[in-house]
Design a protein around this motif. Structure first.
Motif: not given
Length: 143
Positions: A1-24
């Protein structure tokens, strides 16, 4: 399996956003990696509540003897809902646990499809200096 990136969804602070955790980009052998745990990195993270983890998979290659076959993989990132909290001055470890044997499915007409069977667990935050930023430490495990 070849993984590109891992992100986590930060729900705090308004509408929320995806945060890149690992992008290698990184490759894993799902067959040989049974009962293996691998640290993917460590990243300073915004304190708050995260609700989901998103994993982008670039490709899945099945090797049988000397023959390599591309498996049909997910066309969109895999999203797993698992709320967890990241606290200032502490390290939170997030484990992505793949069931490799159940994730790879032989297709009736030949070939394979990759249908990720993934479970997420979160460790209790480890203590750090109160002046240190919050840290998110993703790891991947295969069972």
């Amino acid at each position: 399996m070849h993984r590109e990136r891992i992100e986590a969804h930060l729900a705090s602070g308004g509408e929320g956003r995806w945060v890149v955790i690992v992008d290698q980009p990184l490759s894993f052998d799902l067959v040989r990696s049974t009962n293996v745990e691998r640290l993917l990195g460590e990243r300073a993270a915004t304190e708050g509540t995260y609700t989901r983890v998103r994993l982008s998979i670039a490709a899945v290659t099945v090797v049988s003897g000397s023959i390599e076959t591309q498996a049909l993989g997910p066309s969109a990132p895999v999203v797993v809902t698992r709320p967890f909290r990241v606290h200032a001055g502490q390290t939170t470890s997030v484990f992505l646990d793949f069931d490799g044997a159940r994730s790879l499915v032989a297709k009736t007409g030949g070939g394979y499809s990759f249908e990720p069977r993934l479970h997420i667990s979160v460790s209790d935050p480890g203590p750090r200096s109160s002046s240190s930023p919050a840290v998110l430490r993703p790891a991947i495990a295969f069972s």
